[in-house]
Design a protein around this motif. Structure first.
Motif, PDB file in Angstrom:
ATOM      1  N   ILE A 289      -3.379 -12.120  -5.646  1.00  0.00           N
ATOM      2  CA  ILE A 289      -2.505 -11.417  -7.286  1.00  0.00           C
ATOM      3  C   ILE A 289      -3.450 -10.006  -7.609  1.00  0.00           C
ATOM      4  O   ILE A 289      -4.765 -11.134  -7.696  1.00  0.00           O
TER       5      ILE A 289
ATOM      6  N   LYS B  62      -0.940  -8.892 -13.489  1.00  0.00           N
ATOM      7  CA  LYS B  62       0.786  -8.586 -13.366  1.00  0.00           C
ATOM      8  C   LYS B  62       1.599  -8.466 -11.967  1.00  0.00           C
ATOM      9  O   LYS B  62       2.620  -7.884 -11.996  1.00  0.00           O
ATOM     10  N   GLY B  63       0.359  -8.722 -11.696  1.00  0.00           N
ATOM     11  CA  GLY B  63       0.954  -9.415 -10.243  1.00  0.00           C
ATOM     12  C   GLY B  63       1.294 -10.320  -9.526  1.00  0.00           C
ATOM     13  O   GLY B  63       1.473 -10.747 -10.336  1.00  0.00           O
ATOM     14  N   GLU B  64       2.285  -9.900  -8.706  1.00  0.00           N
ATOM     15  CA  GLU B  64       2.400 -11.397  -7.700  1.00  0.00           C
ATOM     16  C   GLU B  64       1.661 -12.508  -6.874  1.00  0.00           C
ATOM     17  O   GLU B  64       0.811 -11.164  -6.687  1.00  0.00           O
ATOM     18  N   ARG B  65       3.028 -12.906  -6.243  1.00  0.00           N
ATOM     19  CA  ARG B  65       1.561 -14.517  -5.333  1.00  0.00           C
ATOM     20  C   ARG B  65       1.933 -13.553  -4.302  1.00  0.00           C
ATOM     21  O   ARG B  65       3.289 -13.406  -3.785  1.00  0.00           O
TER      22      ARG B  65
ATOM     23  N   THR C  88       2.677  -4.396  -3.854  1.00  0.00           N
ATOM     24  CA  THR C  88       1.880  -4.868  -3.414  1.00  0.00           C
ATOM     25  C   THR C  88       0.533  -4.125  -2.662  1.00  0.00           C
ATOM     26  O   THR C  88      -0.448  -3.591  -2.902  1.00  0.00           O
TER      27      THR C  88
ATOM     28  N   ALA D   6      -7.457  -9.999  -8.627  1.00  0.00           N
ATOM     29  CA  ALA D   6      -7.472 -10.667  -9.896  1.00  0.00           C
ATOM     30  C   ALA D   6      -7.549 -12.906  -9.790  1.00  0.00           C
ATOM     31  O   ALA D   6      -7.962 -13.814  -9.694  1.00  0.00           O
TER      32      ALA D   6
END
Ligand code: FAD
Ligand code: FES
Lengths: 492, 281
Positions: free
Chosen positions: B37, B41-44, B69, B83
């Motif tokens: 991530i 606020k990121g995606e996996r 991303t 993160a």
């Protein structure tokens, strides 16, 4: 919502008069259905001070503490309500906290109607004291005061414990053992602590700020929380035991989704409730694109199942903009495991219910997206020995309904990551870990609790099992005379 | 937080990042992956591990800039932090002495297959690698791939020495020669279409064919079921039962391909392999 009575009446000390029975159970203010259908803010806004006082004063302070007996963690309910009646919220909070570490959570998500409130004397008259709402009021009050009142910490025992999983069960054990002076390292596979409280239960039912605060509290107690660490992958259970830890508590929950095993189940836009809720709640897809994870949803959504998870999925679907959301359940309303309050909330928000129906196939639109569901009507058999009425299909009653999104919410079972890498940890056929009433497993120095043992229950039971296991672990850690306990035989 | 220690641009829009992650480096095995991530606020997003250094405690992966991303990742370099970074996830690739192994590579597979090739080489396998790329410019890791392969076949859209237009043509030739120069195993880490076609080509010859599948994932630990697929009649999760599967046992390729593209238009995945003519595009 009923009116608030003359405020002067509230000021009278409780013991002045023998309380008259008041059957006016106070509702909690809620967002109007039309509004809340379009936002993820909390539905119920909680009692005001006046309301809490009025509700608390309805309590008869019975000698026989039926409500307390109905509580899975035996909270001293009459005592905290008594403190409230005296206007001493701080004392009420203290009483509450001696038995529950998560009052803000339990006050919101516990099924009080089948626990404490069911046993309330006034329930016979259909108006039990709103114990959950009072609990929530106290927790919210405490939160509004900022900071934490830290408990007295025992001196360091020199013992080190690993807690695996950071759901309600793991958080409870971590804090209980830290307070008793043990050094606790807590491992969490995901990037946020809280377990189902953060990845499953939606914001509108349990604001994440509350969970965050509970996690912060546990960290202030000195618990070393290690996120992004998967036990069974990064470290095996045996590595933990043979390394620095004297004991381990397993609370990895029941995270493995069940599927229907019917044709078409892997079509596009068929979700497990876990995926749907994880995207929506943990990853905050409802705030996409500010948050990077999207969740796709069509116009007509079918949610299969009748539990809390199904209600949460249905209500998230409404909020994400679906035009029609239908819950498909194979038994009747009476058998639904979901909390009554949440079923009512869902209905108010426009969710439709189809009872005595079971999906038999999902059909494709020709481009491998789901477009319809074939269902068969069910009927309930006469009660069997266990008193349960089984649903059986009515032959020839198949029908087809159009849906462009399907959420499968049939329950979960424990993730086998740890058990499959720990051959001497006894598990049942359902994959749950075998543990005695203190949470002790078949493996030396290993305890377990929560959904991992029960296979899926409630927040409060997960917490209660944690409480009992923490006590047993503390006893074990205190009795171990030698500093280093010999490791169990290597199993690799 | 996980520090980025190195960023290399391998080809246009293809990058390699090395990340400080000693716990992952310690246990990484060929064919496993990580999920990262970028920020709160990121995606996996999953990436196959393309290398590691246990002593330095670093883990490498290669990605192609496609979605939000990966575009963000492309801007990060030494001193920046991720993160979250979790792994090594999934089962390692199966490695043994098989004899003659043919590998099919495209996209990030060119780099991500390297640890598998190295392990196969240690087991004394003879390796023929077929590389597919749109053009010469977008080939990378050539030195390592040349060193680890006994024979290298390039499929870059132009015919020439050791070159054909497509990987399927190259594979057909090798299979045509199967009686004289037997192929003992095929391992594919390339576009899903190519993996599917390869599996169908080897099926009549009963040559064991392993495919590295990367359906959409969310948690990567078997919790969400987003990555499920049907294998020999059973539901399997690519993140815990895979990502390597027997291509002859995989069922429902159409659904698998469609599911992979569910979120493609939302620019979520590093869908490293965009296939021409796919109904989902
Ligand atoms: C959508 C939903 C709604 C619900 N609603 C209610 C409700 O209204 N009322 C109620 O009382 N109960 C409800 N429940 C049930 C309740 O949430 C659970 O019973 C409770 O959370 C179980 O707690 P736990 O600590 O055992 O496990 P969990 O909360 O599941 O926590 C387990 C944690 O362990 C982590 N983990 C798993 N494997 C590993 C590993 N190998 N290594 C490291 N970490 C790992 C997981 O990521 C997770 O964070 C609901 C459940 C769901 C899914
Ligand atoms: S990614 Fe969630 S189960 Fe595989």
């Amino acid at each position: 919502m009923s009116e608030i009575k003359d405020p002067k009446a509230l000021e009278q000390p409780a013991k002045a008069k023998k309380p008259k029975i008041n059957l006016n159970r106070l509702e909690m203010p809620k967002q109007e259905p039309a509004d809340r259908r379009r936002n993820f803010n909390e539905v119920a806004t909680g009692y005001t001070y006046e309301m809490a006082m009025e509700e608390a004063h309805r309590c008869l302070q019975c000698k026989k503490r039926n409500c307390q007996d109905g509580c899975p963690v035996n909270i001293d309910i009459p005592d905290f309500i008594h403190a409230l009646q005296q206007g001493d919220i701080k004392e009420a909070s203290r009483v509450l906290k001696t038995k529950t570490s998560l009052p803000g959570v339990c006050g919101r998500v516990c099924p009080q109607e089948v626990q404490c409130e069911k046993h309330c004397t006034l329930n016979k008259k259909g108006a039990p004291i709103a114990i959950g709402r009072l609990e929530r009021f106290i927790a919210d009050w405490e939160r509004s005061q900022g900071g934490f009142t830290l408990p007295e910490m025992a001196p360091s025992s020199g013992k080190k414990v690993a807690v695996v999983g950071s759901g309600p069960s793991g958080l409870t054990v971590a804090s209980d053992l830290a307070i008793r002076g043990h050094q606790v390292v807590q491992f969490e596979a995901l990037h946020v602590a809280g377990g189902v409280l953060v990845y499953g239960i939606p914001e509108f039912r349990l604001p994440k700020a509350i969970v965050r605060r509970e996690v912060e509290y546990v960290k202030t107690l000195g618990v070393d929380l290690r996120l992004d660490t998967v036990i069974g992958i990064n470290y095996s259970l045996d590595e933990l035991l043979n390394g620095e830890f004297h004991a381990v508590y397993l609370a990895t929950g029941a995270g493995l989704p069940k599927f229907l095993n019917i044709p078409g189940e892997n079509l596009n836009m068929v979700y497990s409730a876990n995926e749907f809720l994880t995207r929506t709640n943990l990853m905050k897809a409802y705030l996409y694109p500010e948050y990077a994870t999207p969740v796709k949803i069509g116009k007509r959504v079918a949610v299969i199942g009748g539990g809390n998870v199904a209600m949460d999925s249905a209500r998230c679907s409404v909020r994400l903009g679906a035009q029609e959301v239908c819950v498909i359940y194979r038994r009747t309303r009476a058998e639904m495991p979901a909390r009554l309050e949440e079923v009512e909330n869902a209905e108010e928000e426009g969710v439709k219910f189809y009872f005595l129906c079971n999906p038999t196939a999902l059909l494709s639109d020709g481009r491998t997206n789901v477009s319809a569901m074939e269902l068969v009507r069910m009927r309930l058999t006469e009660p069997d020995e266990s008193g349960r009425r089984r649903p059986v299909p009515i032959p020839g009653s198949e029908t087809i309904m159009d849906f462009d999104t399907v959420v499968v919410s049939l329950g979960t079972s424990p993730n086998p990551l740890i058990s499959s890498t720990t051959p001497d940890l006894e598990v049942t056929r359902r994959g749950t870990v075998v543990a005695d009433e203190h949470g002790k497993t078949s493996k030396a120095r290993v305890w377990a609790g929560g959904d991992l043992v029960s296979g899926g229950a409630t927040v409060i039971s997960a917490m209660g099992e944690g409480r009992r296991a923490a006590a047993a672990m503390h006893e074990f850690l205190s009795n171990g005379r030698k500093k280093i306990i010999p490791p169990s035989p290597a199993t690799e | 937080m996980f520090s980025i220690v190195k960023h290399q641009e391998l080809a246009p829009k293809v990058h390699r990042l090395s990340v400080q992650a000693p716990v992952i480096a310690e246990k990484a095995k060929p064919g496993q992956f990580v999920i990262l991530i970028t920020d709160d606020k990121g995606e996996r997003v999953p990436f196959t591990i393309s290398g590691w250094d246990r002593e330095a405690g670093t883990v490498d992966f290669v990605f192609i800039e496609v979605g939000a991303t990966t575009r963000k990742l492309a801007t990060l370099g030494p001193g920046d932090q991720l993160a979250h970074f979790v792994g090594p996830l999934g089962l390692p690739a199966k490695i043994d002495h098989y004899g003659h192994v043919v590998t099919l590579l495209s996209g990030y597979g060119l780099a991500a297959m390297v640890p598998i090739l190295r392990a196969l080489k240690e087991q004394d396998n003879r390796i023929t690698s077929i590389l597919q790329a749109p053009d010469q410019e977008r080939l990378f890791e050539m030195e390592t791939l040349t060193e680890l392969s006994d024979e290298l076949v390039l499929a870059v859209g132009t015919r020439g020495e050791h070159m054909t237009e497509s990987a399927t043509m190259a594979l057909r030739q090798l299979l045509g020669n199967h009686r004289r120069v037997p192929v003992d195993r095929v391992i594919a880490m390339c576009s899903i279409c190519l993996m599917r076609v390869a599996s169908e080509m080897t099926r009549p010859l009963a040559i064991k064919t392993l495919v590295h599948l990367t359906p959409v994932m969310v948690d990567g630990t078997g919790m969400c079921g987003a990555c499920r697929l049907s294998v020999k009649g059973a539901n399997r999760f690519a993140c815990v039962h895979g990502p390597e599967f027997d291509g002859h046992e995989v069922e429902g390729w159409d659904v698998l391909m469609a599911r992979r593209c569910t979120y493609a238009d939302e620019s979520i995945l590093q869908q490293g392999f965009q296939c021409r003519g796919c109904s989902q595009w």
